[in-house]
Design a protein around this motif. Structure first.
Motif, mmCIF file in Angstrom:
data_model
loop_
_atom_site.group_PDB
_atom_site.id
_atom_site.type_symbol
_atom_site.label_atom_id
_atom_site.label_comp_id
_atom_site.label_asym_id
_atom_site.label_seq_id
_atom_site.Cartn_x
_atom_site.Cartn_y
_atom_site.Cartn_z
ATOM 1 N N HIS A 77 0.692 -13.716 -4.919
ATOM 2 C CA HIS A 77 1.697 -12.661 -4.895
ATOM 3 C C HIS A 77 2.164 -12.287 -3.489
ATOM 4 O O HIS A 77 3.043 -11.433 -3.348
ATOM 5 C CB HIS A 77 1.177 -11.425 -5.615
ATOM 6 N N ARG A 131 3.089 -0.195 2.902
ATOM 7 C CA ARG A 131 2.466 -0.776 1.705
ATOM 8 C C ARG A 131 1.066 -1.276 2.037
ATOM 9 O O ARG A 131 0.770 -2.477 2.028
ATOM 10 C CB ARG A 131 3.331 -1.909 1.145
ATOM 11 N N SER A 208 -5.890 4.361 -8.902
ATOM 12 C CA SER A 208 -6.399 3.762 -10.135
ATOM 13 C C SER A 208 -7.922 3.916 -10.141
ATOM 14 O O SER A 208 -8.580 3.598 -9.140
ATOM 15 C CB SER A 208 -6.007 2.277 -10.193
ATOM 16 N N ARG A 244 1.211 11.911 -14.592
ATOM 17 C CA ARG A 244 2.539 11.695 -14.032
ATOM 18 C C ARG A 244 2.954 12.889 -13.172
ATOM 19 O O ARG A 244 2.650 14.035 -13.492
ATOM 20 C CB ARG A 244 3.566 11.482 -15.144
ATOM 21 N N VAL A 249 6.647 9.714 -12.647
ATOM 22 C CA VAL A 249 5.986 8.501 -12.153
ATOM 23 C C VAL A 249 4.477 8.603 -12.373
ATOM 24 O O VAL A 249 3.867 9.647 -12.085
ATOM 25 C CB VAL A 249 6.289 8.298 -10.660
ATOM 26 N N ALA A 291 -1.085 -4.679 -10.151
ATOM 27 C CA ALA A 291 0.121 -4.343 -10.913
ATOM 28 C C ALA A 291 0.410 -2.845 -10.837
ATOM 29 O O ALA A 291 1.573 -2.432 -10.710
ATOM 30 C CB ALA A 291 -0.048 -4.784 -12.367
ATOM 31 N N PHE A 292 -0.623 -2.021 -10.904
ATOM 32 C CA PHE A 292 -0.435 -0.563 -10.822
ATOM 33 C C PHE A 292 0.178 -0.176 -9.479
ATOM 34 O O PHE A 292 1.001 0.740 -9.394
ATOM 35 C CB PHE A 292 -1.776 0.141 -11.020
ATOM 36 N N TRP A 293 -0.213 -0.894 -8.430
ATOM 37 C CA TRP A 293 0.336 -0.635 -7.097
ATOM 38 C C TRP A 293 1.730 -1.216 -6.909
ATOM 39 O O TRP A 293 2.376 -0.959 -5.890
ATOM 40 C CB TRP A 293 -0.568 -1.237 -6.037
ATOM 41 N N GLY A 294 2.190 -2.049 -7.834
ATOM 42 C CA GLY A 294 3.495 -2.678 -7.695
ATOM 43 C C GLY A 294 3.471 -3.963 -6.897
ATOM 44 O O GLY A 294 4.529 -4.451 -6.471
ATOM 45 N N LEU A 295 2.289 -4.559 -6.709
ATOM 46 C CA LEU A 295 2.175 -5.795 -5.943
ATOM 47 C C LEU A 295 2.263 -7.039 -6.817
ATOM 48 O O LEU A 295 2.366 -8.151 -6.306
ATOM 49 C CB LEU A 295 0.847 -5.830 -5.171
ATOM 50 N N ALA A 297 3.258 -8.444 -11.169
ATOM 51 C CA ALA A 297 3.733 -8.096 -12.503
ATOM 52 C C ALA A 297 2.540 -7.766 -13.380
ATOM 53 O O ALA A 297 1.466 -8.370 -13.265
ATOM 54 C CB ALA A 297 4.510 -9.268 -13.089
ATOM 55 N N ALA A 298 2.712 -6.784 -14.247
ATOM 56 C CA ALA A 298 1.627 -6.392 -15.152
ATOM 57 C C ALA A 298 1.337 -7.534 -16.113
ATOM 58 O O ALA A 298 2.239 -8.113 -16.713
ATOM 59 C CB ALA A 298 2.015 -5.131 -15.913
#
Length: 341
Positions: A77, A131, A208, A244, A249, A291-295, A297-298
């Motif tokens: 990734h 990031r 997380s 959230r 978010v 994936a939770f961090w956006g790094l 895809a889930a």
């Protein structure tokens, strides 16, 4: 709740070794006297993200990477990895000293060493300072809590696996108590500990939280407390398995694995491998966290239904609680605190 296959929970083989990690050669102030290793995929572009990975007691950086599969994810990734490693000179069982006041303050000890190494790594490899993320298991998870609280300006997100909330203990006796039978604390008081750790006012890191519900080394109520601590800091509202913020978010998530003991949940995919405290329960936590961090895809896990993340009631007599063997609990706690082999 995710339920593991008991036949696959533990491995008897020695801790695997990942030869991909190399010594970080950048210059930085190291008051906590930690070793630093890194992994930078070939051809990594400028402004790539950075993930800091903190191993647990008795583990090494390379061993934890081999078990958790972080370097495989980084290669796939496109992000860099920094692996602080504890030394036996600092702690006989190579635990990060998450309970020592001199190591958990901003600008001091091991916390400062990690933050300084992050800054040097970002500069050396021209990474994206916006990031940067941190994760860890057990003592490493508790140290991840420390880093998120004391350097929230450095980290965009974190993951605490079988760890404790920031400020849970100061000194070994308090650490033993907090690990085994944590004192109930309100979300507001938990959040206040984070707010008092720096002058930062946000935006706060997303977090997380992962814990096995039969963890005899670090009570699962500590995982609940981590989630509630950060939900309070964010002023977030619970929505099922996540909390959230006002914008909707998801800023905190809690995953409690039914029937799992003390360790990092893995699924044997994406480069992860079973080893002591690396538990193949069919759930790849590293990929889920990325994936939770956006790094990344889930990906659909082989099993997933997170437990509620509310504080669990404490039994009136802990010595009669069916989940606790007092002698074994004391031994596990001493080992995890670095006081017993």
């Amino acid at each position: 709740m995710p339920r593991p296959n008991p036949a696959r929970r533990r491995a008897s083989s020695p801790e695997p070794v990942n030869i991909a990690l190399t010594e970080f050669t950048g210059s930085f102030d190291n008051p906590g006297a930690l070793r630093m290793l890194n992994f930078v995929p070939a051809g990594l572009p400028d402004t790539a993200p950075l993930v800091v990975v903190l191993h647990g007691c008795t583990q090494t950086a390379a061993g934890y990477d081999a078990g958790s599969g972080w370097s495989t994810l980084a290669e796939r990734h496109g992000f860099a990895l920094l692996f602080p490693e504890q030394t036996r000179a600092n702690n006989p069982n190579t635990c990060f000293n998450w309970f020592e006041s001199s190591d958990i303050r901003r600008g001091s000890g091991e916390a400062a060493s990690i933050a300084n190494a992050v800054a040097a790594m970002v500069a050396h490899h021209r990474l994206d300072s916006a990031r940067v993320f941190v994760t860890g298991l057990s003592a490493g998870g508790a140290m991840a809590s420390v880093m998120l609280a004391t350097y929230p300006d450095v980290f965009a997100g974190g993951a605490v696996i079988a760890g404790l909330p920031f400020g849970a203990a100061h000194g070994v006796p308090e650490a033993m108590q907090a690990m085994a039978r944590p004192t109930e604390t309100s979300p507001r008081l938990l959040g206040n500990r984070v707010r008092a750790a720096s002058t930062f006012t946000g935006p706060w890191p997303i977090v997380s939280v992962w814990h096995g519900d039969v963890d005899r080394t670090v009570s699962v109520r500590n995982g609940d407390a981590v989630a509630l601590q950060w939900a309070d800091v964010h002023g977030a509202t619970r929505d099922g398995d996540v909390w959230r913020n006002a914008a909707g978010v998801a800023v905190v998530e809690m995953v409690t694995v039914d029937g799992m003991g003390h360790g990092t949940p893995i699924d044997g995919l994406d480069g992860s491998a079973a080893a002591p405290f690396m538990l193949d329960v069919g759930i790849g936590s590293s990929a889920r966290i990325a994936a939770f961090w956006g790094l990344a895809a889930a990906a659909a896990p082989r099993a997933h239904a997170p437990h509620k993340a509310e504080p669990r009631p404490q039994p009136a007599n802990p010595h009669k609680h069916p989940k606790f063997d007092v002698t074994g609990l004391i031994h596990d706690t001493l080992r995890s605190a670095g006081l017993m082999k």
